[in-house]
Write an enzyme that holds these catalytic residues in place. Sequence first.
Site, PDB file in Angstrom:
ATOM      1  CE  LYS A   1      -7.452   1.456   3.791  1.00 39.27           C
ATOM      2  NZ  LYS A   1      -6.111   1.819   4.304  1.00 39.27           N
TER       3      LYS A   1
ATOM      4  CD  GLU B   1      -2.649   1.193   2.619  1.00 44.10           C
ATOM      5  OE1 GLU B   1      -3.700   1.847   2.661  1.00 44.10           O
ATOM      6  OE2 GLU B   1      -2.210   0.557   3.604  1.00 44.10           O
TER       7      GLU B   1
ATOM      8  CB  CYS C   1      -4.447  -1.508   4.349  1.00 41.16           C
ATOM      9  SG  CYS C   1      -3.473  -1.505   5.889  1.00 41.16           S
TER      10      CYS C   1
END
Length: 293
Positions: free
Chosen positions: A115, A43, A152
């Site tokens: 995300k 990331e 993540c």
Amino acid sequence: MNRLKIGMVQHSFSSDVDFNRQRNIAAIENLADEGADLVVLSELHDSLYFCQCEDVENFCYAVDPDEFAGIYSAVAAENNVVIVASAFERRAPGLYHNTAMVFDSDGSLAGKYRKMHIPDDPGFYEKFYFTPGDLGFEPVKTSLGRLGVLVCWDQWYPEAARLMAMKGAEMLIYPTAIGWNPDDPQDEKDRQREAWITIQRAHAVANGIPVISVNRVGFEEDPSGQTSGIDFWGSSFVAGPQGEILIAGSSDSPEEILTEIDCKRSENVRQWWPFLRDRRIDAYGGLTSRFLD
């Protein structure tokens, strides 16, 4: 394709964006030379993890998505490899996303994922920088199959993994930046890392598909001095559809990691453990509530 070679780039990073990019590109080329079909980067791999503090100066790390795509699409085409890359996407003035971009082996942009779950915790002040994603949980279609790309903090949410699997994802991929507070005792550090590994292995088991998780490594200080920084714990890994660890990286060293997955095992495992068949979808309405009193 029955078997895929998976490459993972577990790097530490500096404040020099050009240096970081060149090292990432070299790693992709190395892994492609070793036969990798797919290479996954961690990331926000352009820079240090700037979200340790809230500072408007850090918006300088945001990239024009077309410019960013031009770099990695060329590398994908030149090396005939699918790449999952991570960008601090500048969508419009004042509007930014934490975005994973997927480049097919011909260099085309196969798709992107923004995300969805954005943390806001000491050392991880991502809500200051990123707008939550608006593309939903949609697998990216590539020449290698349908990739369920998440990022993540998404990795802690079984709902995200399940929706990707229900939409046909053939594997789950998590570019990641996670680590310890250096002040924590060793037993607490161990619990955190093991929880991180366990939850993702559980997604593999629950959905009968492989999981690829790629973390950064190394210590990065907090520029604000408010915390003791973050020691990113590496430990990138690939788990098979029964949660079995196929390969794992170290917790403290940069590595280029290569392994192979058997794409046919997922169907075999789903036949043995038919979790999708036995779901009680008539009884899950409460999942759309924040909490059930």
